[in-house]
Design a protein around this motif. Structure first.
Motif, PDB file in Angstrom:
ATOM      1  N   PHE A  67     -21.205 -10.704 -16.138  1.00 40.03           N
ATOM      2  CA  PHE A  67     -22.008 -10.111 -17.213  1.00 40.03           C
ATOM      3  C   PHE A  67     -23.281 -10.921 -17.422  1.00 40.03           C
ATOM      4  O   PHE A  67     -24.371 -10.358 -17.587  1.00 40.03           O
ATOM      5  CB  PHE A  67     -21.211 -10.071 -18.518  1.00 40.03           C
ATOM      6  CG  PHE A  67     -20.255  -8.921 -18.631  1.00 40.03           C
ATOM      7  CD1 PHE A  67     -20.607  -7.774 -19.307  1.00 40.03           C
ATOM      8  CD2 PHE A  67     -18.981  -8.990 -18.079  1.00 40.03           C
ATOM      9  CE1 PHE A  67     -19.716  -6.705 -19.425  1.00 40.03           C
ATOM     10  CE2 PHE A  67     -18.088  -7.942 -18.180  1.00 40.03           C
ATOM     11  CZ  PHE A  67     -18.456  -6.792 -18.864  1.00 40.03           C
ATOM     12  N   ILE A  70     -25.764 -10.489 -14.528  1.00 35.10           N
ATOM     13  CA  ILE A  70     -26.360  -9.153 -14.530  1.00 35.10           C
ATOM     14  C   ILE A  70     -27.558  -9.091 -15.482  1.00 35.10           C
ATOM     15  O   ILE A  70     -28.556  -8.419 -15.190  1.00 35.10           O
ATOM     16  CB  ILE A  70     -25.315  -8.076 -14.901  1.00 35.10           C
ATOM     17  CG1 ILE A  70     -24.316  -7.892 -13.753  1.00 35.10           C
ATOM     18  CG2 ILE A  70     -25.996  -6.730 -15.193  1.00 35.10           C
ATOM     19  CD1 ILE A  70     -23.177  -6.950 -14.074  1.00 35.10           C
ATOM     20  N   SER A 184     -13.132  -4.736 -18.692  1.00 32.26           N
ATOM     21  CA  SER A 184     -14.498  -5.076 -18.276  1.00 32.26           C
ATOM     22  C   SER A 184     -15.101  -3.976 -17.405  1.00 32.26           C
ATOM     23  O   SER A 184     -16.278  -3.623 -17.552  1.00 32.26           O
ATOM     24  CB  SER A 184     -14.504  -6.402 -17.505  1.00 32.26           C
ATOM     25  OG  SER A 184     -14.010  -7.448 -18.301  1.00 32.26           O
ATOM     26  N   LEU A 188     -18.527  -1.902 -18.520  1.00 31.28           N
ATOM     27  CA  LEU A 188     -19.748  -1.846 -17.708  1.00 31.28           C
ATOM     28  C   LEU A 188     -20.062  -0.439 -17.217  1.00 31.28           C
ATOM     29  O   LEU A 188     -21.220  -0.054 -17.119  1.00 31.28           O
ATOM     30  CB  LEU A 188     -19.633  -2.796 -16.510  1.00 31.28           C
ATOM     31  CG  LEU A 188     -20.121  -4.225 -16.694  1.00 31.28           C
ATOM     32  CD1 LEU A 188     -20.029  -4.992 -15.389  1.00 31.28           C
ATOM     33  CD2 LEU A 188     -21.543  -4.282 -17.234  1.00 31.28           C
ATOM     34  N   LYS A 189     -19.034   0.324 -16.903  1.00 28.59           N
ATOM     35  CA  LYS A 189     -19.226   1.632 -16.276  1.00 28.59           C
ATOM     36  C   LYS A 189     -19.370   2.776 -17.274  1.00 28.59           C
ATOM     37  O   LYS A 189     -20.104   3.739 -17.022  1.00 28.59           O
ATOM     38  CB  LYS A 189     -18.052   1.937 -15.337  1.00 28.59           C
ATOM     39  CG  LYS A 189     -18.140   1.262 -13.979  1.00 28.59           C
ATOM     40  CD  LYS A 189     -19.214   1.920 -13.137  1.00 28.59           C
ATOM     41  CE  LYS A 189     -19.204   1.363 -11.721  1.00 28.59           C
ATOM     42  NZ  LYS A 189     -20.258   2.004 -10.899  1.00 28.59           N
ATOM     43  N   GLY A 194     -22.603  -1.315 -21.669  1.00 26.45           N
ATOM     44  CA  GLY A 194     -22.691  -1.589 -20.232  1.00 26.45           C
ATOM     45  C   GLY A 194     -24.022  -1.142 -19.654  1.00 26.45           C
ATOM     46  O   GLY A 194     -24.641  -1.869 -18.862  1.00 26.45           O
ATOM     47  N   VAL A 197     -26.636  -3.589 -20.656  1.00 27.89           N
ATOM     48  CA  VAL A 197     -26.545  -4.838 -19.898  1.00 27.89           C
ATOM     49  C   VAL A 197     -27.335  -4.720 -18.592  1.00 27.89           C
ATOM     50  O   VAL A 197     -28.139  -5.596 -18.242  1.00 27.89           O
ATOM     51  CB  VAL A 197     -25.072  -5.195 -19.610  1.00 27.89           C
ATOM     52  CG1 VAL A 197     -24.973  -6.322 -18.570  1.00 27.89           C
ATOM     53  CG2 VAL A 197     -24.373  -5.628 -20.892  1.00 27.89           C
ATOM     54  N   TYR A 198     -27.130  -3.619 -17.880  1.00 27.53           N
ATOM     55  CA  TYR A 198     -27.861  -3.399 -16.624  1.00 27.53           C
ATOM     56  C   TYR A 198     -29.353  -3.235 -16.883  1.00 27.53           C
ATOM     57  O   TYR A 198     -30.192  -3.734 -16.117  1.00 27.53           O
ATOM     58  CB  TYR A 198     -27.331  -2.158 -15.907  1.00 27.53           C
ATOM     59  CG  TYR A 198     -26.027  -2.367 -15.190  1.00 27.53           C
ATOM     60  CD1 TYR A 198     -25.945  -3.194 -14.076  1.00 27.53           C
ATOM     61  CD2 TYR A 198     -24.858  -1.742 -15.623  1.00 27.53           C
ATOM     62  CE1 TYR A 198     -24.740  -3.398 -13.415  1.00 27.53           C
ATOM     63  CE2 TYR A 198     -23.651  -1.934 -14.963  1.00 27.53           C
ATOM     64  CZ  TYR A 198     -23.601  -2.762 -13.862  1.00 27.53           C
ATOM     65  OH  TYR A 198     -22.414  -2.965 -13.210  1.00 27.53           O
ATOM     66  N   VAL A 221     -23.360 -10.925 -24.598  1.00 22.53           N
ATOM     67  CA  VAL A 221     -22.905 -11.270 -23.248  1.00 22.53           C
ATOM     68  C   VAL A 221     -22.480 -12.735 -23.183  1.00 22.53           C
ATOM     69  O   VAL A 221     -21.436 -13.057 -22.597  1.00 22.53           O
ATOM     70  CB  VAL A 221     -24.010 -10.969 -22.214  1.00 22.53           C
ATOM     71  CG1 VAL A 221     -23.697 -11.637 -20.866  1.00 22.53           C
ATOM     72  CG2 VAL A 221     -24.156  -9.470 -22.015  1.00 22.53           C
ATOM     73  N   THR A 264     -23.084  -9.375  -7.028  1.00 24.64           N
ATOM     74  CA  THR A 264     -23.921  -9.543  -8.215  1.00 24.64           C
ATOM     75  C   THR A 264     -25.194 -10.293  -7.835  1.00 24.64           C
ATOM     76  O   THR A 264     -25.132 -11.381  -7.283  1.00 24.64           O
ATOM     77  CB  THR A 264     -23.169 -10.318  -9.313  1.00 24.64           C
ATOM     78  OG1 THR A 264     -21.954  -9.639  -9.619  1.00 24.64           O
ATOM     79  CG2 THR A 264     -24.006 -10.422 -10.579  1.00 24.64           C
ATOM     80  N   LYS A 272     -20.959  -5.656  -9.861  1.00 26.39           N
ATOM     81  CA  LYS A 272     -19.774  -4.844 -10.103  1.00 26.39           C
ATOM     82  C   LYS A 272     -18.575  -5.750 -10.332  1.00 26.39           C
ATOM     83  O   LYS A 272     -18.400  -6.744  -9.631  1.00 26.39           O
ATOM     84  CB  LYS A 272     -19.500  -3.916  -8.914  1.00 26.39           C
ATOM     85  CG  LYS A 272     -20.588  -2.880  -8.668  1.00 26.39           C
ATOM     86  CD  LYS A 272     -20.250  -2.022  -7.459  1.00 26.39           C
ATOM     87  CE  LYS A 272     -21.329  -0.971  -7.207  1.00 26.39           C
ATOM     88  NZ  LYS A 272     -21.026  -0.136  -6.024  1.00 26.39           N
TER      89      LYS A 272
END
Length: 320
Positions: A67, A70, A184, A188-189, A194, A197-198, A221, A264, A272
């Protein structure tokens, strides 16, 4: 000739796609095959469970630092956090027959460490590298102060059961990792957090312009990463049945290596959880296989480094 060239081009493209999707799995399976051929013990059920159990701490730390990476950050203090939170939990496990208080204090201490890291990085506008490097020293010193430089032993059986117990024949740390992995992966997905975060890792300024509170995402995070380090610290203290202030040296490097091996990007914006888990398994298989082959520890470091670089090259080849 043109048709033949197109056929070759399509074949090369197909091979690249296969490497991109399955490169890490190919690397992991290749290692398993090599070690199973050189040591019959490797493929036994007990050894497989041992690998999964041994990988648990690195996997938990690696998920947390995934995390962080990312969003374009880094955390160099994970090993020290494990030592500090483990010592705090162990100290309470001496005077309590239950596990709730040691767990709450251990995880809580990790969350506080993450909060402080995030606060200094976002409000103080200091580089994560410097902040977490400083926190690494502080946490290690805190562990030594709390334990007075000695292992904290005589922990309650209930606390030791956290890492030593099983459910349906599966060690509890493996089940904890599985739960963290599922949560998790979902976060993220499938969640707005999530996606944010990206977005922050991909381009913080663009994310800020689109209305995302970048500092808040970074704070969350780092808090998450610290909390997971607290979980790892509790498992570690329970596993060795002591709070050991000198434990955890180099843990952050294995965790970061697992995340990077798993795809990552250190520049942020991509990564991922499943890739990170495979990366942690690759490192765990290497450690276990070399131990079974009785490779001296000082040679293990060289071999492990070479295999990690090879796995990275295999994965990166798929991107070209």
């Amino acid at each position: 000739m043109a048709g033949h060239a197109n056929s070759i081009s399509k074949m090369n493209g197909s091979n690249r796609n296969i490497l991109k999707k399955y490169g890490l799995l190919i690397a992991l399976l290749s290692l398993c095959i090599i070690f199973s051929l050189t040591s019959p013990v490797f493929v036994t059920e007990q050894n497989i469970l041992n690998i999964l159990n041994q990988v648990s701490i690195n996997a938990i730390l690696a998920i947390g630092v995934t995390f962080v990476i990312i969003i374009g950050g880094i955390d160099l203090g994970l090993g020290s956090y494990v030592a500090l939170t483990g010592c705090l939990a162990a100290l309470l496990a001496q005077s309590s027959d239950g596990t709730l208080l040691p767990i709450l204090v251990g995880v809580g201490a990790g969350l506080v460490i993450g909060y402080i890291n995030g606060l200094i990085i976002t409000k103080g506008k200091l580089a994560a590298f410097i902040v977490t490097l400083g926190m690494m020293t502080i946490a290690r010193g805190g562990a030594l102060v709390i334990s007075e430089g000695r292992p904290i032993s005589n922990l309650s059986p209930a606390f030791n059961h956290i890492a030593g117990g099983t459910i349906l024949g599966i060690q509890i740390p493996i089940l904890i990792v599985l739960a963290i992995l599922i949560i998790s992966f979902f976060v993220l997905k499938k969640t707005v957090f999530g996606r944010y975060v990206y977005a922050v890792g991909g381009n913080a300024e663009a994310a800020r312009a689109s209305g995302i509170n970048v500092n808040k995402i970074k704070m969350y995070v780092y808090i998450l990463c610290g909390g997971l380090a607290g979980v790892a610290g509790i498992i570690q203290a329970s596993r060795i049945t002591t709070g050991q202030p000198s434990i955890g040296v180099g843990y952050e490097l294995d965790a970061i290596a697992a995340a990077v091996i798993g795809g990552t990007s250190l520049s942020g914006g991509s990564g991922k959880i499943m890739g990170t888990i495979i990366g942690a398994l690759i490192i765990g298989v290497i450690n276990n296989g070399l131990d079974l082959l009785n490779v001296p520890s000082y040679f293990q470091q060289i071999i492990k480094g070479m295999i990690i670089i090879g796995a990275l090259l295999l994965d990166r080849k798929s991107e070209n």
